[in-house]
Design a protein around this motif. Structure first.
Motif, PDB file in Angstrom:
ATOM      1  N   ASN A  23       0.841  -1.189   0.000  1.00  0.00           N
ATOM      2  CA  ASN A  23       0.000   0.000   0.000  1.00  0.00           C
ATOM      3  C   ASN A  23       0.878   1.242   0.000  1.00  0.00           C
ATOM      4  OD1 ASN A  23      -2.374  -1.393   0.025  1.00  0.00           O
ATOM      5  ND2 ASN A  23      -2.776  -1.119   2.209  1.00  0.00           N
ATOM      6  N   GLU A  80      -0.325   4.206   0.697  1.00  0.00           N
ATOM      7  CA  GLU A  80      -0.784   4.924   1.880  1.00  0.00           C
ATOM      8  C   GLU A  80      -1.373   3.941   2.867  1.00  0.00           C
ATOM      9  OE1 GLU A  80      -3.649   8.201   1.428  1.00  0.00           O
ATOM     10  OE2 GLU A  80      -2.476   8.708  -0.344  1.00  0.00           O
ATOM     11  N   TYR A  81      -1.253   4.250   4.133  1.00  0.00           N
ATOM     12  CA  TYR A  81      -1.825   3.381   5.162  1.00  0.00           C
ATOM     13  C   TYR A  81      -3.328   3.217   4.925  1.00  0.00           C
ATOM     14  CZ  TYR A  81      -3.464   1.779   9.706  1.00  0.00           C
ATOM     15  OH  TYR A  81      -4.067   1.071  10.709  1.00  0.00           O
ATOM     16  N   CYS A  82      -3.802   1.981   4.954  1.00  0.00           N
ATOM     17  CA  CYS A  82      -5.233   1.728   4.778  1.00  0.00           C
ATOM     18  C   CYS A  82      -5.880   1.598   6.147  1.00  0.00           C
ATOM     19  CB  CYS A  82      -5.468   0.471   3.957  1.00  0.00           C
ATOM     20  SG  CYS A  82      -7.230   0.112   3.771  1.00  0.00           S
ATOM     21  N   ASP A 132      -3.726  -2.277   6.629  1.00  0.00           N
ATOM     22  CA  ASP A 132      -2.743  -2.736   5.645  1.00  0.00           C
ATOM     23  C   ASP A 132      -2.641  -4.250   5.530  1.00  0.00           C
ATOM     24  OD1 ASP A 132      -2.066  -0.312   4.610  1.00  0.00           O
ATOM     25  OD2 ASP A 132      -0.189  -0.101   5.719  1.00  0.00           O
ATOM     26  N   CYS A 150      -7.900  -0.766  -0.829  1.00  0.00           N
ATOM     27  CA  CYS A 150      -6.454  -0.586  -0.978  1.00  0.00           C
ATOM     28  C   CYS A 150      -5.885  -1.658  -1.913  1.00  0.00           C
ATOM     29  CB  CYS A 150      -5.771  -0.655   0.392  1.00  0.00           C
ATOM     30  SG  CYS A 150      -5.874  -2.271   1.176  1.00  0.00           S
TER      31      CYS A 150
END
Ligand SMILES: [Zn+2]
Length: 204
Positions: free
Chosen positions: A83, A85-87, A92, A120
């Protein structure tokens, strides 16, 4: 793996490497004996990894076993998805686990379901629908549905809140107890039966 599978892998090694000593019956027998102790699919991947480093010589059994163990510790996908960006929905991990308890006479039989996170890349890489596999032989009724089939907007917001709180653990905000969290999920999940349970270590 079976003897036939082990022989198949030795043929792969013979073909892939420039030099081999498999004409020596002792060497052949030793590889055969060793390979049979391992799982075919993973050993096949281990051979790929070893040959990638050196395709001149047949990798030693000890190297194959090391690669095999490395493959055991690595994620299932050979090409790891990450990912950007952090989900916040799945932390994640790409999925959430749901537990459903089914009654069978006096017994409670717990079933676990995997739901993938459609928000994500890691999650989307875990979508699976065995019914739509083009190769008919590998079709199965097994599917990993998106978590949106079970969680409505509010449920998804709760997942986000829980993960964000986990991330900001040290802020000292008052957190709901796990029981309250579970109760909330049960009441607002889009189509979660009372038997569903959101199964993740909740850090409160
Ligand atoms: Zn996600």
């Amino acid at each position: 793996m079976t003897e036939v599978e082990a022989i198949e892998l030795i043929e792969r090694l013979k073909n892939a490497c420039t030099f081999n000593r498999f004409e020596d019956p002792g060497v052949y027998a030793e590889y055969l004996r060793a390979l049979k102790g391992y799982d075919y699919g993973r050993m096949d991947a281990a051979i790929d990894a070893a040959i990638e480093e050196d395709s001149r010589n047949v990798p030693a059994i000890s190297l194959l076993v090391k690669k095999y163990k490395d493959a055991l510790n690595a994620p299932k996908d050979r090409f790891e998805v990450k990912n950007g960006e952090y989900c916040t929905v799945c932390d994640d991990r790409g999925y959430v686990l749901m537990k459903e308890v089914q009654k069978s006479g006096d017994m409670d039989i717990p079933y676990q379901y995997v739901l993938y996170c459609p928000f994500c890349p890691v999650g989307r890489s875990q979508a699976y629908d065995g019914r739509n596999i083009s190769d008919k032989e590998h079709r199965s009724p097994y599917i990993v549905p998106p978590l949106t089939e079970y969680f409505g907007d509010e449920g998804i917001q709760l997942l986000r809140d829980a993960n964000l709180k986990k991330r900001n653990k040290k802020t000292g905000v008052v957190r709901p107890t796990e029981k309250e969290f579970q109760a909330n999920l049960q009441t607002i999940g889009k189509s979660i039966s009372n038997d569903w349970k959101y199964d993740v270590e909740i850090p409160f």
